[in-house]
Design an enzyme around this catalytic site. Structure first.
Site, short mmCIF file in Angstrom:
data_model
loop_
_atom_site.label_atom_id
_atom_site.label_comp_id
_atom_site.label_asym_id
_atom_site.label_seq_id
_atom_site.Cartn_x
_atom_site.Cartn_y
_atom_site.Cartn_z
N SER A 63 -14.05 -38.00 -85.14
CA SER A 63 -12.63 -37.63 -85.04
C SER A 63 -12.30 -36.34 -85.79
O SER A 63 -11.22 -35.79 -85.60
CB SER A 63 -11.73 -38.75 -85.55
OG SER A 63 -11.85 -38.89 -86.96
N LYS A 103 -8.87 -37.82 -92.30
CA LYS A 103 -7.93 -37.08 -91.44
C LYS A 103 -7.38 -35.87 -92.19
O LYS A 103 -7.54 -35.73 -93.40
CB LYS A 103 -6.76 -37.98 -91.01
CG LYS A 103 -7.16 -39.26 -90.30
CD LYS A 103 -7.83 -39.01 -88.96
CE LYS A 103 -8.30 -40.33 -88.33
NZ LYS A 103 -9.06 -40.12 -87.08
#
Length: 201
Positions: A63, A103
């Site tokens: 990701s 993230k």
């Protein structure tokens, strides 16, 4: 006379040796003590640094491509005066994946985020973000409605691999409470080198 001199010489030599031997032993034990003391101090310092300052965290998944890849190991600073937009953070907030997330912070409490999934433009407080770190333009939407104003004490986060990332666009993750931030990723410590820089940007 000769025997007397020989005996005296042997007596003097044995006396000198007996005096030197304890000195050698003292130096040896002193060296051992200093070495063990230095090693113990190093272990304590490393333990303190990793417990309170820096932790090693492994990356699982894609990701955060192209910035980070599956299997990378990061040096994460848990001592940060404040988290800012653009920081790559480790999130421990409970989620459906049942694992920590890596993230990038896009917005903080009080900021308003908007994403146009047709033009792939992300704006924060009306300002278009320049995002050289993303893998491709943001085309994948979730179930969160935009524009979205982030509540105080929370963070809006996205993966750099925008079209293959479970992040704040989805209610299963949503905005993240700041107290669930384990730390800010500073360096990639393994593998070292490669096409991307080891300093996280």
């Amino acid at each position: 006379m000769h025997k007397k001199q020989s005996y005296w010489f042997r007596f003097v030599r044995e006396t000198e040796y007996a005096q030197q031997e304890p000195q050698k032993n003292d130096k040896l034990w002193s060296l051992i003590y200093e070495t063990v003391g230095a090693a113990a101090a190093a272990v304590v310092i490393i333990a303190v640094v990793f417990t309170f300052g820096v932790r090693l965290v492994g990356v699982v998944g894609d990701s955060m491509l192209p910035t980070l890849t599956n299997g990378d190991w990061l040096a994460v600073s848990s001592i940060t005066p404040s988290i800012k937009a653009g920081d790559v953070v480790i999130i421990t907030q409970p989620n459906s994946m049942e694992k920590p997330l890596v993230k990038r912070v896009i917005a903080k409490g009080g900021d308003t985020v908007d994403i146009n999934f047709d033009t792939h433009v992300v704006t924060v407080n009306g300002k278009v973000l320049e995002e050289p770190y993303i893998a491709e333009p943001t085309a994948l939407s979730g179930d969160v409605q935009f524009p979205l104003t982030v509540e105080e004490g929370q963070l809006f986060v996205l993966g750099d691999n925008r079209n293959n990332s479970m992040d704040s666009r989805y209610s299963v993750v949503g905005c993240v409470e700041e107290n669930y931030i384990l730390g800010v990723a500073k360096y990639r410590v393994f593998p070292f080198g490669g096409p991307s820089k080891n300093t996280i940007q």
